[in-house]
Design an enzyme around this catalytic site. Structure first.
Site, PDB file in Angstrom:
ATOM      1  CE  LYS A 112       8.007 -45.571  24.938  1.00 18.61           C
ATOM      2  NZ  LYS A 112       6.338 -46.306  24.873  1.00 18.61           N
ATOM      3  CG  ASP A 130       2.705 -43.296  23.130  1.00 21.88           C
ATOM      4  OD1 ASP A 130       2.106 -43.007  22.285  1.00 21.88           O
ATOM      5  OD2 ASP A 130       1.777 -43.319  24.575  1.00 21.88           O
TER       6      ASP A 130
END
Length: 210
Positions: free
Chosen positions: A120, A138
């Protein structure tokens, strides 16, 4: 959600916010990497409060490494998991200083080898700093993708792959920011504000709060 609805969704996002940006404050690729590393399980607001004091003192890998772990800790104690984050930021800074001449690498493989940098974080840096069409999923993007029917998936990787496949190419560069902001301020976890949502007529969510 079909292709026409997806296109319309992002056209509306674009019309409302033509140039979306991260809410993390940074002035260089390294500052962005550091801020994203610190942002795990923390708010952007909380990270910004800490980095406003940290970055004037150490805004390069060499300067950050010079602070040492305890030095970094002293600036980020208000952020959750600050001890492990200080260790990761120090170790990452040392690697960038010694192996990359202080320059943040532009490949996913190199970024993910840095301490504290997962998929991420790498995606955020590749997209925001280097303009690559990546998708950092997220909790906000995961929720919006599943709730609206945009790109349903059982885990973040499944959602990431689906988003990369279904989002029209002309919107891909900014899609990450639009979806995060939509999830943060409109399509909230506990009480989605469907009445003020500009794409609620395109959304598959059956329990709309209208």
């Amino acid at each position: 959600m079909n292709k026409l609805k997806r296109t319309e969704m992002f056209q509306r996002f674009q019309a409302a916010n033509p140039a979306p940006k991260t809410e993390l404050e940074y002035a260089s690729d390294f500052e962005l990497l550091a801020a994203v590393l610190l942002s795990a399980q923390a708010t952007d607001k909380g990270v910004n409060l800490a980095t406003r004091k940290l970055f004037p003192v150490a805004n390069t890998p060499a300067a950050m490494a010079t602070l040492g772990i305890e030095g970094i800790e002293s600036y980020i104690k208000t952020i959750g998991l600050y001890k492990s984050k200080a260790k990761h930021l120090y170790e990452t800074s040392v690697i960038l200083r010694d192996q990359y001449a202080g320059v943040v690498p532009q490949s996913r493989e190199a970024l993910e080898q840095l301490p504290g940098v997962g998929r991420k974080t790498a995606n955020v840096v590749l997209n925001t700093a280097f303009g690559q069409p990546t998708m950092a999923v997220d909790t906000h993007i995961f929720r919006v993708s599943n709730r609206t029917g945009l790109a349903p998936g059982k885990d973040v990787l499944a959602v990431e792959k689906k988003l990369l496949k279904v989002i029209p190419g002309e919107f891909m560069l900014n899609a990450h920011h639009w979806l995060i902001l939509h999830g943060r301020y409109v399509c909230k976890a506990r009480s989605p504000e469907c009445k003020k949502c500009n794409v609620q007529d395109l959304c598959d969510y059956k329990l709309k709060n209208l």
